[in-house]
Design an enzyme around this catalytic site. Sequence first.
Site, PDB file in Angstrom:
ATOM      1  CG  ASN A 130      -0.392  -0.123   2.539  1.00 11.60           C
ATOM      2  OD1 ASN A 130       0.604  -0.810   2.724  1.00 11.60           O
ATOM      3  ND2 ASN A 130      -1.002   0.525   3.516  1.00 11.60           N
ATOM      4  CD  GLU A 149      -1.451   4.837   4.608  1.00 10.24           C
ATOM      5  OE1 GLU A 149      -0.981   5.719   5.368  1.00 10.24           O
ATOM      6  OE2 GLU A 149      -2.110   3.851   5.015  1.00 10.24           O
ATOM      7  CG  ASN A 150      -1.102  11.570  -1.572  1.00  8.35           C
ATOM      8  OD1 ASN A 150      -1.688  12.610  -1.323  1.00  8.35           O
ATOM      9  ND2 ASN A 150      -0.077  11.527  -2.390  1.00  8.35           N
ATOM     10  CE1 TYR A 206      -4.050  11.796   5.830  1.00  8.40           C
ATOM     11  CE2 TYR A 206      -6.160  11.827   6.933  1.00  8.40           C
ATOM     12  CZ  TYR A 206      -4.806  12.098   6.936  1.00  8.40           C
ATOM     13  OH  TYR A 206      -4.226  12.655   8.036  1.00  8.40           O
ATOM     14  CB  CYS A 253      -5.374  -1.436  -1.421  1.00  7.41           C
ATOM     15  SG  CYS A 253      -6.685  -0.693  -0.452  1.00  7.41           S
ATOM     16  CD  GLU A 299      -5.466  -5.999  -0.820  1.00  9.23           C
ATOM     17  OE1 GLU A 299      -4.919  -4.872  -0.762  1.00  9.23           O
ATOM     18  OE2 GLU A 299      -6.180  -6.442   0.086  1.00  9.23           O
ATOM     19  CB  CYS A 315     -10.825  -2.783   1.138  1.00  6.59           C
ATOM     20  SG  CYS A 315     -10.299  -2.147  -0.463  1.00  6.59           S
TER      21      CYS A 315
HETATM   22  N1  THU Z   1      -5.239  -1.439   2.797  1.00  5.98           N
HETATM   23  C1  THU Z   1      -4.724  -2.307   1.872  1.00  5.98           C
HETATM   24  O1  THU Z   1      -3.615  -2.102   1.346  1.00  5.98           O
HETATM   25  N2  THU Z   1      -5.460  -3.381   1.531  1.00  5.98           N
HETATM   26  C2  THU Z   1      -6.698  -3.678   2.033  1.00  5.98           C
HETATM   27  O2  THU Z   1      -7.320  -4.628   1.622  1.00  5.98           O
HETATM   28  C3  THU Z   1      -7.254  -2.862   3.118  1.00  5.98           C
HETATM   29  C4  THU Z   1      -6.524  -1.619   3.435  1.00  5.98           C
HETATM   30  C5  THU Z   1      -4.459  -0.258   3.160  1.00  5.98           C
HETATM   31  C6  THU Z   1      -5.083   1.035   2.716  1.00  5.98           C
HETATM   32  C7  THU Z   1      -4.469   2.006   3.710  1.00  5.98           C
HETATM   33  O3  THU Z   1      -3.194   2.411   3.228  1.00  5.98           O
HETATM   34  C8  THU Z   1      -4.268   1.181   4.958  1.00  5.98           C
HETATM   35  O4  THU Z   1      -4.337  -0.173   4.563  1.00  5.98           O
HETATM   36  C9  THU Z   1      -5.298   1.431   6.040  1.00  5.98           C
HETATM   37  O5  THU Z   1      -6.584   1.310   5.548  1.00  5.98           O
END
Ligand code: THU
Length: 141
Positions: free
Chosen positions: A47, A49-50, A53, A58, A60, A97
Amino acid sequence: MDTLSAKDRNLLDAAEAARPKAYAPYSFFHVGAAVRTRKGDVYAGCNVENISYPVGICAERNAIAAAVLAEGSKMEIAAIAVAAYGKDGQSVGITPCGACRQAIMEFGQQARVIFTGNKGELRIESIDKLLPDSFTFQSLT
Ligand code: THU
């Protein structure tokens, strides 16, 4: 409790190896994912992030992007594994998710999803169990 074949163990290892590469300075939730394609190759993602937000992505979907880049638009997902560290740096359960479930479905309607449940138990589920009645190409016609 499901048991892992050697191939699935290998895929989960790839997801776990990607996990420390995550850029997660806001959630402190570090996720790694690894796709095994029908061709048999493995592509990992983490993952990212930025500060704005919703811009974050993610693990995946980053793994899926790497697989598409390598194999092209006909890439098919045979299996995808996901692993996460929580804020304390310890392994935690994670299920993909909703957005990622839809993205997995796009490239593998029979994809097997390998992850750790909330009680730390290993789970292997088909994507159509995790995302029943999904939105598909047929929905558009
Ligand atoms: N996240 C994932 O990378 N995969 C998921 O299936 C659920 C959430 C990440 C997104 C964000 O960077 C962090 O987990 C918290 O939600």
